[in-house]
Design a protein around this motif. Sequence first.
Motif, PDB file in Angstrom:
ATOM      1  N   ALA A 242       0.814  -1.219   0.000  1.00 12.68           N
ATOM      2  CA  ALA A 242       0.000   0.000   0.000  1.00 12.68           C
ATOM      3  C   ALA A 242       0.848   1.270   0.000  1.00 12.68           C
ATOM      4  O   ALA A 242       0.353   2.350  -0.289  1.00 12.68           O
ATOM      5  CB  ALA A 242      -0.935   0.003   1.202  1.00 12.68           C
ATOM      6  N   HIS A 243       2.136   1.149   0.340  1.00 12.81           N
ATOM      7  CA  HIS A 243       3.008   2.318   0.409  1.00 12.81           C
ATOM      8  C   HIS A 243       3.714   2.597  -0.915  1.00 12.81           C
ATOM      9  O   HIS A 243       4.449   3.574  -1.027  1.00 12.81           O
ATOM     10  CB  HIS A 243       4.061   2.142   1.499  1.00 12.81           C
ATOM     11  N   ALA A 244       3.515   1.734  -1.912  1.00 13.96           N
ATOM     12  CA  ALA A 244       4.267   1.867  -3.164  1.00 13.96           C
ATOM     13  C   ALA A 244       4.061   3.231  -3.813  1.00 13.96           C
ATOM     14  O   ALA A 244       4.989   3.787  -4.412  1.00 13.96           O
ATOM     15  CB  ALA A 244       3.872   0.750  -4.125  1.00 13.96           C
TER      16      ALA A 244
ATOM     17  N   VAL B 204       6.416   6.400  -2.274  1.00 15.91           N
ATOM     18  CA  VAL B 204       7.872   6.529  -2.337  1.00 15.91           C
ATOM     19  C   VAL B 204       8.293   7.351  -3.555  1.00 15.91           C
ATOM     20  O   VAL B 204       7.586   7.324  -4.571  1.00 15.91           O
ATOM     21  CB  VAL B 204       8.553   5.137  -2.362  1.00 15.91           C
ATOM     22  N   PRO B 205       9.426   8.061  -3.465  1.00 15.05           N
ATOM     23  CA  PRO B 205      10.268   8.166  -2.273  1.00 15.05           C
ATOM     24  C   PRO B 205       9.740   9.221  -1.307  1.00 15.05           C
ATOM     25  O   PRO B 205       9.140  10.193  -1.711  1.00 15.05           O
ATOM     26  CB  PRO B 205      11.609   8.603  -2.853  1.00 15.05           C
ATOM     27  N   TYR B 206       9.969   8.969  -0.014  1.00 14.11           N
ATOM     28  CA  TYR B 206       9.669   9.984   0.987  1.00 14.11           C
ATOM     29  C   TYR B 206      10.808  10.027   1.987  1.00 14.11           C
ATOM     30  O   TYR B 206      11.639   9.111   2.031  1.00 14.11           O
ATOM     31  CB  TYR B 206       8.311   9.744   1.658  1.00 14.11           C
ATOM     32  N   ALA B 207      10.838  11.109   2.757  1.00 16.30           N
ATOM     33  CA  ALA B 207      12.006  11.373   3.597  1.00 16.30           C
ATOM     34  C   ALA B 207      11.608  11.598   5.052  1.00 16.30           C
ATOM     35  O   ALA B 207      11.392  12.743   5.464  1.00 16.30           O
ATOM     36  CB  ALA B 207      12.779  12.579   3.070  1.00 16.30           C
ATOM     37  N   PRO B 208      11.535  10.516   5.848  1.00 15.54           N
ATOM     38  CA  PRO B 208      11.364  10.711   7.286  1.00 15.54           C
ATOM     39  C   PRO B 208      12.536  11.528   7.821  1.00 15.54           C
ATOM     40  O   PRO B 208      13.679  11.365   7.367  1.00 15.54           O
ATOM     41  CB  PRO B 208      11.393   9.287   7.853  1.00 15.54           C
TER      42      PRO B 208
END
Length: 142
Positions: free
Chosen positions: A83-85, A88-92
């Motif tokens: 479900a997170h596909a 991305v990309p993300y930056a915690p």
Amino acid sequence: VTTPLKHPPAPEAVVVDPWTAPYWEATRRRELTVCRCGDCGEPRLPPGPFCPRCQSQAVRWERLPGTGSLYTYTVIRRGALPAHAASVPYAPAVIALDGVAGVRIISAVVDCDDTALAVGMPVRVVWHELADGNLTPFFTPA
Ligand SMILES: [Zn+2]
């Protein structure tokens, strides 16, 4: 390769209790706040019933400027769940907040390219609205 960062996967709702309710109420006004001990002034993050320094139960809430600096970060390029596909990309990131020395919060840097990230860079808050009407703070280069 330079890639625009996306918003990280976010919950639909947050759990609000009597100690955190003032924080979430402020987010609805797009105000970033911090809880301090009402007696000694020690920041209380996360907010809770007792001051970690003097055990007082008194609290006061202060509005912060909503700026800070990027303390550390990573870039997630592969979703942990199918479900997170799309996220991305993300930056915690860990953000050192202006206006409350020594306090850092876990968030994410959004609305910029991955190659723009640098430890120490100035950032400012941007708000992400959740399905329950509360807002969660993300940060973007200032
Ligand atoms: Zn105290």
